[in-house]
Design a protein around this motif. Structure first.
Motif, short mmCIF file in Angstrom:
data_model
loop_
_atom_site.label_atom_id
_atom_site.label_comp_id
_atom_site.label_asym_id
_atom_site.label_seq_id
_atom_site.Cartn_x
_atom_site.Cartn_y
_atom_site.Cartn_z
N ILE A 284 0.84 -1.21 0.00
CA ILE A 284 0.00 0.00 0.00
C ILE A 284 0.88 1.25 0.00
O ILE A 284 0.63 2.20 -0.75
N ALA A 285 1.93 1.23 0.81
CA ALA A 285 2.79 2.41 0.89
C ALA A 285 3.41 2.70 -0.47
O ALA A 285 3.38 3.85 -0.95
N VAL A 286 3.94 1.66 -1.12
CA VAL A 286 4.59 1.86 -2.42
C VAL A 286 3.58 2.36 -3.45
O VAL A 286 3.84 3.31 -4.20
N THR A 287 2.40 1.74 -3.48
CA THR A 287 1.38 2.14 -4.47
C THR A 287 0.98 3.60 -4.29
O THR A 287 0.95 4.38 -5.25
N THR A 288 0.68 3.97 -3.04
CA THR A 288 0.28 5.35 -2.78
C THR A 288 1.38 6.32 -3.20
O THR A 288 1.12 7.31 -3.89
N LEU A 289 2.60 5.98 -2.79
CA LEU A 289 3.71 6.87 -3.10
C LEU A 289 3.86 7.07 -4.60
O LEU A 289 3.95 8.21 -5.09
N VAL A 290 3.82 5.95 -5.36
CA VAL A 290 4.00 6.05 -6.81
C VAL A 290 2.90 6.92 -7.42
O VAL A 290 3.16 7.82 -8.21
N LEU B 179 2.48 2.58 -13.52
CA LEU B 179 2.38 1.13 -13.34
C LEU B 179 3.71 0.46 -13.65
O LEU B 179 4.12 -0.50 -12.98
N ALA B 180 4.40 0.97 -14.67
CA ALA B 180 5.69 0.40 -15.06
C ALA B 180 6.69 0.47 -13.91
O ALA B 180 7.54 -0.41 -13.76
N VAL B 181 6.60 1.50 -13.09
CA VAL B 181 7.49 1.60 -11.93
C VAL B 181 6.95 0.74 -10.78
O VAL B 181 7.70 0.07 -10.07
N LEU B 182 5.63 0.75 -10.64
CA LEU B 182 5.00 0.13 -9.47
C LEU B 182 5.12 -1.39 -9.49
O LEU B 182 5.44 -2.02 -8.48
N ILE C 264 6.31 -4.07 -6.55
CA ILE C 264 5.42 -5.04 -5.90
C ILE C 264 6.02 -6.44 -6.01
O ILE C 264 6.01 -7.22 -5.05
N GLU C 265 6.59 -6.74 -7.17
CA GLU C 265 7.18 -8.08 -7.31
C GLU C 265 8.35 -8.27 -6.34
O GLU C 265 8.54 -9.35 -5.78
N LEU C 266 9.13 -7.19 -6.16
CA LEU C 266 10.24 -7.29 -5.21
C LEU C 266 9.73 -7.63 -3.82
O LEU C 266 10.31 -8.47 -3.12
N THR D 253 6.52 -4.24 -17.42
CA THR D 253 7.13 -2.92 -17.47
C THR D 253 7.58 -2.57 -18.87
O THR D 253 7.29 -1.47 -19.37
N ILE D 254 8.24 -3.54 -19.52
CA ILE D 254 8.73 -3.24 -20.87
C ILE D 254 7.57 -2.91 -21.80
O ILE D 254 7.58 -1.94 -22.54
#
Ligand SMILES: [Zn+2]
Lengths: 422, 239
Positions: free
Chosen positions: B146-152, B180-183, B187-189, B208-209
């Motif tokens: 959630i934190a990563v998604t919101t931030l992106v 989304l390409a960054v997000l 998320i996978e990480l 991403t590509i």
């Protein structure tokens, strides 16, 4: 005569120019223009209501409600005139065409001003002016203890669809115009509208035009072209963003065809200059305008435009699309094709005359253009006696165009008085 | 009578500044504003109308939800089930009222709405996770994602504002795709780390590509290609 046979449940189709307007109407594209009469005294609401009641009896074609059919909207005659309202909203925003049973016009007042707001769905500036004059005359009579005019000698064809009458099916299409330059300004909140009006002397304007050996309309059109050219040259827009400057100039067809209709009867002419070709001097702009108008302002070419406007109605596959689908699609198509072909517009309703003794009541008249998301700045002008009012209606906070334009007019030696709604 | 000395036009008696150039009129010359207005203080017909509709939607939704919560409470006290199903349901319903409130745009700025949505989602996850008495997935999984998604999305929004693009139909999809390409790799990480305790990218690379390619093509078509790229393409691919 014709109206006598009409009962309260009679109806008529929207004319060709107005047909699409209810579908595209929104707060940013209200399709509603406004004519204002500035009186010498404060408006009496009671008299104004009676004046409107009487005027609606004279012109039942305006006393209608907009209704939904399965495929198109239509107008239904009603008996009772609408109520006059104290002005509350932003200009040109008083009509909700999408509402059920919408009136195509509303009559507002505020202090010394009477405003007639009318949707293009029913009529154009010239048609609305006929109705407005009737209201003003009745208002004068009522405030001078005279009986109002409830009946007028009806002229045959006053409520006709003149587009249909002068439609010639076999003409070829007029040439397509290219995509026009658009102002890259940020829009203001939905529902808001900024008005900047300049008042100046009509004789003074004629004097200025005479210096260039041209008419007042062409002179102002030239200044507007030059203003936009100045703006483009001073901004650092890339070559890709610059397209021709095209100004929409509505032409009242009643002067060219034999019709006395009070419904829509106008087409848009589109004089243009292409600034990618280089800088235009005033003389060059005037020459472009002169030649363009000389070529197009004749019944041969005007008939072509009428045909283009009218032809769309005849496509059966457009007609049979249900109304709710049309309402969803038409705004997108209109914003893309209709409005994208102009940079701005300059509508001139000309010099309006009122016969004595009614003329003494009015200080001056003003005209406001409908707001439009595709043409965020539009101009209109109207003259009464010696006062010309030139109004810019704008959907942006940026005043560059108005500033450049009025400064140019000022440099020509005209004294200008500014009025705004912000 | 007030004049603007820069534009040379006469101003309204009550005007505080020139409408054309914002030149300020000396306050002593400005007459009482309200008395001399030629237009009334306008009400915005549009916002008025949309506010009415929004209020109706929120009101109706809240009312129905609260009724459902009441019914669930009663059912819970009568049945007293082993499973905590009713607690889960009630938590979700109450949160949904808050979601509707946020999505209807009662808060003005989009960045604030996005942050509130993130916070709300995180709180909801914490609550749902806490019903059985122990925090398990909400700390390890929900919180970082959630934190990563919101931030992106907040960053994408800020960059979009900075970009000042005029054509929203083109640029909103482009920005969302790039976001989304960054997000997705991030998320996978998180997933890889939680499951296998390692950092390795697989499926997110593909997404991403393709997202970057898609945005590149759309932007390229919009801006048209610069001359030198066109020239090189012609040189390589000419027939
Ligand atoms: Zn100024």
């Amino acid at each position: 005569m014709r109206y006598k046979r009409k009962k309260s449940d009679s109806w008529f189709k929207l004319d060709n120019a107005g047909k699409l307007y209810p579908s595209i109407a929104s707060s940013r594209v209200s399709t509603t223009f406004r004519i204002t009469a500035v009186l010498k005294e404060t408006v009496h609401a009671g008299h104004l209501q009676l004046a409107l009641d009487a005027a609606c009896k004279c012109y039942p074609v305006f006393n209608v409600r907009l209704r939904r059919g399965l495929f198109w909207y239509y107008f239904e005659n009603v008996n009772e005139a609408p109520k006059v309202l104290n002005e509350r909203y932003f200009p040109c925003n008083s009509i909700r065409l999408r509402h059920s049973h919408a009136m195509p016009f509303s009559l507002l007042y505020y202090k010394k001003r009477i405003h007639l707001e009318m949707s293009h769905a029913i009529s154009d500036g010239a048609g609305a002016m006929v109705f407005f004059k009737c209201i003003l005359k009745n208002y004068y009579r009522l405030s001078h203890h005279m009986t109002p005019i409830r009946k007028i000698q009806l002229v045959e064809g006053q409520d006709e669809d003149a587009f249909e009458k002068y439609y010639q099916p076999k003409l070829p299409n007029p040439r397509k115009v290219s995509r026009a330059f658009h102002f890259p300004f940020k829009l203001i909140e939905k529902g808001e509208y900024r008005i900047t009006t300049g008042l100046f002397s009509y004789d003074g304007l004629k004097g200025c035009a005479a210096k260039y050996d041209t008419s007042p309309t062409k002179f102002l059109l030239m200044l507007l072209f030059e203003t936009i050219q100045d703006y483009i040259e001073s901004s650092n827009l890339s070559m890709r963003e610059i397209t021709p400057i095209i100004i929409n100039m509505p032409v009242d067809l009643r002067g060219y065809y034999d019709s006395v209709t009070v419904r829509n009867f106008f087409i848009s002419l589109t004089p243009q200059i292409d600034v990618r070709l280089g800088h235009y001097t005033r003389e060059e702009i005037l020459r472009e305008i002169d030649h363009y108008l000389a070529l197009n302002l004749n019944t041969k070419h005007l008939s072509q435009y009428i045909r283009r406007n009218f032809r769309n109605e005849l496509f059966w596959h457009v007609r049979v699309i249900p109304l709710f689908i049309k309402n969803a699609i038409i705004p997108i198509v209109y914003n893309y094709y209709g409005e994208s072909s102009y940079t701005t517009s300059l509508s001139n309703i000309g010099s309006v005359k009122m016969e004595a003794p009614y003329d003494t009541m009015i200080e001056h008249l003003e005209l406001l253009p409908p707001p439009s998301e595709g043409n965020i700045i539009k101009a209109t002008m109207i003259s009464y006696k010696d006062i010309t009012a030139l109004s810019f209606g704008s959907l942006t906070e940026d005043r560059t165009i108005e500033r450049l334009f009025f400064r140019k007019l000022r440099e020509e030696g005209l004294h200008i008085k500014m009025e705004t709604n912000y | 009578m007030a004049y603007c000395c820069q534009c040379g036009v006469e101003l309204d008696e009550h005007a505080e500044k020139c409408p054309l150039c914002n030149f300020e009129v000396p306050p002593a010359l400005v007459k009482d504003r309200d008395k001399n207005r030629i237009y009334p203080r306008a009400v915005n017909a549009h916002t008025h109308q949309t506010d009415v509709i929004k209020n109706k939607i929120l009101y109706a939704y809240s009312l129905v939800s609260l009724a459902v919560v009441l019914i669930l409470l009663v059912l819970n006290s009568i049945l007293q089930p082993e499973h905590k199903i009713f607690q889960y349901a009630m938590g979700c319903i109450v949160a949904s009222i808050l979601y509707v409130f946020l999505l209807l745009g009662y808060i003005k700025r989009l960045t604030r709405i996005l942050m509130s949505l993130g916070l709300l989602t995180w709180l909801l996850c914490m609550f749902l996770d806490s019903i059985d008495g122990v925090f398990t997935w909400s700390i390890l999984w929900a919180m970082p994602i959630i934190a990563v998604t919101t931030l992106v999305f907040v960053i994408v929004r800020i960059l979009y504002r900075r970009g000042k693009h005029t054509n929203h139909f083109i640029f909103i999809p482009i920005y969302i795709c790039l976001g989304l390409a960054v997000l997705l790799p991030l998320i996978e990480l998180i997933i890889q780390y939680n499951l296998f305790d390692r950092f390795k990218l697989t499926w997110s690379l593909v997404s991403t590509i393709s997202l970057v390619c898609f945005s590149g093509v759309v932007a390229g078509l919009y801006y048209q290609m610069p001359e030198y790229i066109k020239e090189r393409l012609i040189r390589i691919f000419h027939v």
